[in-house]
Design a protein around this motif. Structure first.
Motif, short mmCIF file in Angstrom:
data_model
loop_
_atom_site.label_atom_id
_atom_site.label_comp_id
_atom_site.label_asym_id
_atom_site.label_seq_id
_atom_site.Cartn_x
_atom_site.Cartn_y
_atom_site.Cartn_z
N THR A 139 22.66 -17.43 -1.65
CA THR A 139 23.47 -18.54 -1.13
C THR A 139 22.60 -19.55 -0.39
O THR A 139 22.82 -20.75 -0.47
CB THR A 139 24.58 -18.00 -0.18
N LYS A 198 26.25 -28.41 2.01
CA LYS A 198 26.76 -27.73 0.81
C LYS A 198 27.62 -26.51 1.20
O LYS A 198 28.73 -26.32 0.70
CB LYS A 198 25.56 -27.31 -0.05
N GLU A 202 31.62 -25.61 0.54
CA GLU A 202 31.95 -24.42 -0.26
C GLU A 202 32.76 -23.39 0.52
O GLU A 202 33.65 -22.74 -0.02
CB GLU A 202 30.66 -23.74 -0.76
N LYS A 203 32.45 -23.24 1.80
CA LYS A 203 33.07 -22.16 2.59
C LYS A 203 34.07 -22.67 3.63
O LYS A 203 34.53 -21.91 4.47
CB LYS A 203 31.98 -21.32 3.27
#
Length: 313
Positions: A139, A198, A202-203
């Motif tokens: 990740t 990023k 995404e989270k």
């Protein structure tokens, strides 16, 4: 537009060291602001202004001298059971300024990253634990082979990625990034900030991004708060703060950002800030006032009216 959810409310936060003594330091002095779910809130100011202390007090590394930190409706500094503290520590994580000092040199990277997984029982077996470690390494742009190495075998940028992976390991909602790029080379800083942007998307993370580099803070932040000597002197959306800085200290910080063009750089005039021109110890009522929607400035009533008039032109 749907109303944004307040994730964090900081109300009149105070962090004094040597309280009541002659050498008392008001590191954070009556600071208030909110952070909304899913946003990046930037906090800037010169060294010693109290921005890192604010972050550390929010996450309970320091007990607050006064004021409140309300996270998701719960007072962070109120009395808590071990179970409540554990749950809070899972939701809120911190990325530190010095990636080497914050990693245990005796532990392999797999154990550094999995520390939170172990504490919170987030893996049912050793295999699942390693799978999570591998996934976290990938990740943050590293690979499986890195899991068996020690912190000293990595560059500064890689160590900061490991610090980010460790923070993500417990699936937090909110991350305080305390000067996460100041110890890194300029070429690596952009990589780390891009990675953080990023991951945020995404989270669905919320960040408090603390730094003294205004240009980098603008790049990542939705809103920016400016601190000076323990006080928040200005708070506004990032673009608005750059386009229309109102407080003289903010203006001096922005005037110090070097331009990429050498010709304009030669003729650029830096504004200096004289704190004596803002003698906040006087009789005037100095308050954090909203000049235009979402744009707050620490000022007297007279200054407030001037700023209002200035913003209406």
């Amino acid at each position: 537009m749907a109303e944004r959810k307040k994730l964090l409310e900081i109300k009149n936060l105070k962090q004094y060291f040597n309280e009541g003594k002659l050498n008392e330091v008001k590191a954070v002095d009556t600071v208030s602001f909110d952070i909304y779910k899913g946003e990046v809130m930037g906090l800037v100011g010169e060294s010693g202004c109290g921005k890192s202390t604010t972050g550390r007090t929010i996450i309970r590394l320091y007990d607050a001298t006064g004021g409140e930190v309300i996270y998701d409706g719960v007072n962070v500094h109120g009395k808590k059971s071990k179970k409540q503290l554990k749950e809070f520590n899972r939701k809120m994580q911190m990325i530190f300024q010095d990636p080497y000092a914050s990693l245990n040199p005796r532990l392999k990277i797999a154990d550094v990253i999995a520390e939170g997984i172990d504490i919170h029982g987030l893996a049912k077996s050793k295999e699942e634990r390693m799978e999570q470690v591998y996934e976290l390494l990938e990740t943050v742009g590293l690979n499986k082979e890195h899991a068996t190495r020690y912190p000293h075998e990595f560059s500064g940028g890689q160590r900061q990625r490991i610090g980010i992976a460790r923070a993500l390991a417990v699936q937090p909602e909110f991350i305080i990034a305390d000067e996460p790029i100041s110890a890194l080379d300029v070429s690596i800083q952009a990589q780390v900030v891009n990675l953080m942007k990023k991951l945020q998307k995404e989270k669905d993370l919320t960040y408090l991004f603390i730094a003294h580099d205004l240009s980098m803070v603008k790049y990542i932040s939705d809103r920016i708060g400016v601190m000076y000597f323990g006080k928040m002197v200005e708070l506004a959306p990032a673009d608005e703060l750059y386009r229309n800085p109102l407080h003289p200290y903010t203006q001096s910080l922005l005037s110090a950002i070097p331009a990429p063009d050498p010709i304009s750089e030669r003729s650029r005039r830096r504004k200096s800030y004289d704190p004596a021109s803002h003698n906040y110890g006087g009789n005037e009522s100095i308050e954090f006032r909203e000049v235009t929607p979402g744009h707050f400035v620490l000022c007297s009533e007279k200054e407030f009216n001037q700023y209002k008039a200035q913003s209406n032109h």
